[in-house]
Design an enzyme around this catalytic site. Sequence first.
Site, PDB file in Angstrom:
ATOM      1  N   GLY A 100       8.791  -1.099   5.138  1.00  0.00           N
ATOM      2  CA  GLY A 100       9.219  -2.048   4.116  1.00  0.00           C
ATOM      3  C   GLY A 100       9.088  -3.515   4.478  1.00  0.00           C
ATOM      4  O   GLY A 100       9.788  -4.356   3.913  1.00  0.00           O
ATOM      5  N   SER A 101       8.149  -3.857   5.369  1.00  0.00           N
ATOM      6  CA  SER A 101       8.046  -5.279   5.729  1.00  0.00           C
ATOM      7  C   SER A 101       7.472  -6.112   4.574  1.00  0.00           C
ATOM      8  O   SER A 101       7.862  -7.270   4.397  1.00  0.00           O
ATOM      9  CB  SER A 101       7.226  -5.473   7.007  1.00  0.00           C
ATOM     10  OG  SER A 101       5.886  -5.143   6.804  1.00  0.00           O
ATOM     11  N   ASN A 102       6.591  -5.531   3.790  1.00  0.00           N
ATOM     12  CA  ASN A 102       6.092  -6.277   2.620  1.00  0.00           C
ATOM     13  C   ASN A 102       7.179  -6.427   1.563  1.00  0.00           C
ATOM     14  O   ASN A 102       7.272  -7.464   0.901  1.00  0.00           O
ATOM     15  CB  ASN A 102       4.853  -5.581   2.037  1.00  0.00           C
ATOM     16  CG  ASN A 102       3.608  -5.910   2.832  1.00  0.00           C
ATOM     17  OD1 ASN A 102       3.123  -7.031   2.778  1.00  0.00           O
ATOM     18  ND2 ASN A 102       3.113  -4.953   3.590  1.00  0.00           N
ATOM     19  N   MET A 122       3.542   5.689  -0.348  1.00  0.00           N
ATOM     20  CA  MET A 122       2.461   6.578   0.088  1.00  0.00           C
ATOM     21  C   MET A 122       2.145   7.684  -0.912  1.00  0.00           C
ATOM     22  O   MET A 122       1.876   8.822  -0.518  1.00  0.00           O
ATOM     23  CB  MET A 122       2.824   7.178   1.454  1.00  0.00           C
ATOM     24  CG  MET A 122       3.059   6.141   2.532  1.00  0.00           C
ATOM     25  SD  MET A 122       1.631   5.079   2.801  1.00  0.00           S
ATOM     26  CE  MET A 122       0.640   6.165   3.814  1.00  0.00           C
ATOM     27  N   LEU A 170      -0.079   7.281  -7.971  1.00  0.00           N
ATOM     28  CA  LEU A 170       0.690   7.334  -9.214  1.00  0.00           C
ATOM     29  C   LEU A 170      -0.057   8.160 -10.262  1.00  0.00           C
ATOM     30  O   LEU A 170      -1.279   8.108 -10.353  1.00  0.00           O
ATOM     31  CB  LEU A 170       0.919   5.922  -9.760  1.00  0.00           C
ATOM     32  CG  LEU A 170       1.645   4.935  -8.844  1.00  0.00           C
ATOM     33  CD1 LEU A 170       1.979   3.661  -9.611  1.00  0.00           C
ATOM     34  CD2 LEU A 170       2.907   5.532  -8.238  1.00  0.00           C
ATOM     35  N   ASN A 195      -0.454  -3.415  -5.832  1.00  0.00           N
ATOM     36  CA  ASN A 195      -0.347  -2.791  -4.513  1.00  0.00           C
ATOM     37  C   ASN A 195      -0.957  -3.728  -3.481  1.00  0.00           C
ATOM     38  O   ASN A 195      -1.791  -4.567  -3.810  1.00  0.00           O
ATOM     39  CB  ASN A 195      -1.117  -1.467  -4.517  1.00  0.00           C
ATOM     40  CG  ASN A 195      -1.048  -0.741  -3.187  1.00  0.00           C
ATOM     41  OD1 ASN A 195       0.024  -0.656  -2.562  1.00  0.00           O
ATOM     42  ND2 ASN A 195      -2.180  -0.227  -2.727  1.00  0.00           N
ATOM     43  N   HIS A 206      -3.018  -3.602   0.279  1.00  0.00           N
ATOM     44  CA  HIS A 206      -3.752  -2.690   1.163  1.00  0.00           C
ATOM     45  C   HIS A 206      -4.337  -3.497   2.324  1.00  0.00           C
ATOM     46  O   HIS A 206      -4.873  -4.590   2.103  1.00  0.00           O
ATOM     47  CB  HIS A 206      -4.861  -1.984   0.371  1.00  0.00           C
ATOM     48  CG  HIS A 206      -5.620  -1.004   1.203  1.00  0.00           C
ATOM     49  ND1 HIS A 206      -5.112   0.231   1.548  1.00  0.00           N
ATOM     50  CD2 HIS A 206      -6.836  -1.084   1.792  1.00  0.00           C
ATOM     51  CE1 HIS A 206      -5.992   0.858   2.305  1.00  0.00           C
ATOM     52  NE2 HIS A 206      -7.046   0.097   2.468  1.00  0.00           N
ATOM     53  N   GLN A 227      -0.662 -11.830   7.472  1.00  0.00           N
ATOM     54  CA  GLN A 227      -1.336 -12.323   6.264  1.00  0.00           C
ATOM     55  C   GLN A 227      -0.904 -11.539   5.034  1.00  0.00           C
ATOM     56  O   GLN A 227      -0.792 -12.087   3.936  1.00  0.00           O
ATOM     57  CB  GLN A 227      -2.864 -12.255   6.432  1.00  0.00           C
ATOM     58  CG  GLN A 227      -3.389 -13.151   7.515  1.00  0.00           C
ATOM     59  CD  GLN A 227      -2.899 -14.593   7.372  1.00  0.00           C
ATOM     60  OE1 GLN A 227      -2.871 -15.140   6.270  1.00  0.00           O
ATOM     61  NE2 GLN A 227      -2.478 -15.191   8.472  1.00  0.00           N
TER      62      GLN A 227
HETATM   63  C1  GRF Z   1       0.934  -2.091   4.734  1.00  0.00           C
HETATM   64  O1  GRF Z   1      -0.095  -2.189   5.688  1.00  0.00           O
HETATM   65  C2  GRF Z   1       0.358  -2.072   3.351  1.00  0.00           C
HETATM   66  O2  GRF Z   1      -0.786  -2.862   3.228  1.00  0.00           O
HETATM   67  C3  GRF Z   1      -0.001  -0.608   3.175  1.00  0.00           C
HETATM   68  O3  GRF Z   1       1.052   0.080   3.809  1.00  0.00           O
HETATM   69  C4  GRF Z   1       1.628  -0.739   4.825  1.00  0.00           C
HETATM   70  C5  GRF Z   1       3.098  -0.849   4.509  1.00  0.00           C
HETATM   71  O4  GRF Z   1       3.819  -1.539   5.489  1.00  0.00           O
HETATM   72  N1  GRF Z   1      -0.151  -0.278   1.781  1.00  0.00           N
HETATM   73  P1  GRF Z   1       5.315  -2.013   5.184  1.00  0.00           P
HETATM   74  O5  GRF Z   1       6.086  -0.768   4.800  1.00  0.00           O
HETATM   75  O6  GRF Z   1       5.264  -3.014   4.084  1.00  0.00           O
HETATM   76  O7  GRF Z   1       5.817  -2.598   6.461  1.00  0.00           O
END
Ligand code: GRF
Length: 200
Positions: free
Chosen positions: A11-13, A102, A105, A119, A121, A185
């Site tokens: 969940g860092s994003n 993961m 949909l 999303n 990626h 990034q």
């Molecule tokens: C990230 O690399 C994102 O680009 C991909 O899954 C990873 C999720 O990382 N879809 P986090 O859970 O946001 O840390």
Amino acid sequence: MNIGILISGRGSNMVALVDAVKSGEIPASEVAVVISDKADAAGLEKAKARGVETLIIQRERKIGTLVDTRVSARKTREEHDAEIIGELKKRGVELVCLAGYMRLLSPLFIQAFPNRIINIHPSLLPAYPGLDVHERVLAAGEKFSGCTVHFVDENLDSGDIILQREVEVKEGDTPETLSARIFEQEHKLYVDAVKQLISD
Ligand code: GRF
């Protein structure tokens, strides 16, 4: 803009988006809910610590307090998605951000939020969709990789691209070192993409 975020893991994003909403960097918005399909997703605690409502909606059905993992005990993909859609709609969510979610949909989900699901990626799509991206990028001897924020359709890591950012592959990079630089990034790019969508 009412935002819903779907996660499966770290969940860092998600944290980057929540913090940007809270600081006002993403203006006039609120993160209404963070939903995980995994009960043990580390991101759940991070969302709670930031005062965001969290829900766990698993594909497996529960028997009492136990999760039944037999295949026959799983919801169909559409049943699972319908449950998530219901919770998002209940909270008036207008933009759905997948952040390490993961699962693919179903069309039902895509149609419930037309052009409102995005999303992130960790590659320069359309190159390297799917898993083990950094391993494949390094094995191919690429000089550049990066990250992409895109609209979500029924296919894996496809859909129109909103923003992309390049990251140089350095001599001696491992999947871990490359991934760490791309993650930095990713967090900025996701915030920029949401800001752009809101201002549009
Ligand atoms: C990230 O690399 C994102 O680009 C991909 O899954 C990873 C999720 O990382 N879809 P986090 O859970 O946001 O840390």
